[in-house]
Design an enzyme around this catalytic site. Sequence first.
Site, PDB file in Angstrom:
ATOM      1  CE  LYS A  36      -3.791  -2.481   2.117  1.00  0.00           C
ATOM      2  NZ  LYS A  36      -4.487  -2.936   3.313  1.00  0.00           N
ATOM      3  CD  GLN A  76      -3.409  -4.785   6.386  1.00  0.00           C
ATOM      4  OE1 GLN A  76      -3.283  -3.774   5.708  1.00  0.00           O
ATOM      5  NE2 GLN A  76      -4.060  -5.849   5.945  1.00  0.00           N
ATOM      6  CG  ASP A 108      -9.737  -0.597   4.650  1.00  0.00           C
ATOM      7  OD1 ASP A 108      -9.433  -0.781   3.456  1.00  0.00           O
ATOM      8  OD2 ASP A 108      -9.021  -0.940   5.601  1.00  0.00           O
TER       9      ASP A 108
END
Length: 300
Positions: free
Chosen positions: A58, A102, A125
């Site tokens: 990322k 994460q 997200d």
Amino acid sequence: MTPRPIPTILLAGKPVAAEIKTGLAQRINELKEQGITPGLAAILVGENPASQIYVRSKEKAFRIAGCHSETFRLSGDSPEAKLLKLIEDLNRDPRFHGILVQLPLPDHIDTKKVLYRILPEKDVDGFHPVNLGKLLEGAPGFIPCTPHGILKILEYYKISVKGRHAVIIGRSNIVGKPLFALLSQKSKTGNATVTLCHSATPEIARFTRQADLLIAASGVPGLINGSMLKAGVDIVDVGINRIADDSAKGYHITGDVDFESVRGIANSITPVPGGVGPMTITMLLYNTVTAAENLFDSQN
Ligand code: NAD
């Protein structure tokens, strides 16, 4: 007479991702002309090797796109309160338009509590209940990256959705459930009749044989094979499964679909690797750029 094999088309993710990134480059330039660099804060708790790889990928994608990205690393035994405090600081930090935590988190941390603490405006997200609620309503909000990437692949390759029977395997909050809402939505990329199968569905083949469009997101390698399909089905294989082997790396990646057995039966399939995978980070970039634009618009 045995039916003639269908020349199964591979739906590669790379060209789709490249087209989206070209569009984003223009939007990033426009933001930079206003003195804004889209920024992502990634939070990594613990030493999970797969998570470390994802976070590094990322960071790299954001750097290449000319965006700002920083990773905040906490040790695996950090108290939940420390993570919540970090999120609150990042919610207020104007350098970051997007925040991601994460997953998975260590067992002593309440994942829901953590995800709920991210400001919905920075939830790139798309896991916050406000964004999931908007998705269900069909209102604009952040769409989780993997389902969003799948819609982009279907659009790019002109795989029709409207009026077809889509069968999804897997009911997770990050893939199966959002896709159920998106594909059944009255929208340009929806209008399918959708069946959602999961681990408590007996005999999934009864459903997969009826699928015009099959989305496999179970995390079970080779769960779907050719005998479970109708000729001409379009398949999106979301699975990323590590299989140990004798190679230098020590493993290889396979999907949820037994690729060789569906060749000649399916009309098309996303390969693993190289199908859905490249889309997920691209859509994270897309959501982060959108978050930066939204903030700019709300202040001007
Ligand atoms: P998950 O473990 O949260 O959910 C798996 C789902 O599959 C569950 O809802 C379960 O009910 C269902 N399932 C499991 N076994 C089944 C069976 N035998 N029959 C029917 N249903 C079954 O997983 P997830 O986070 O949704 O991820 C699914 C897969 O997709 C994993 O392999 C993951 O690595 C992969 N993934 C890929 C990307 C990408 O970028 N390509 C992104 C996210 C997840």
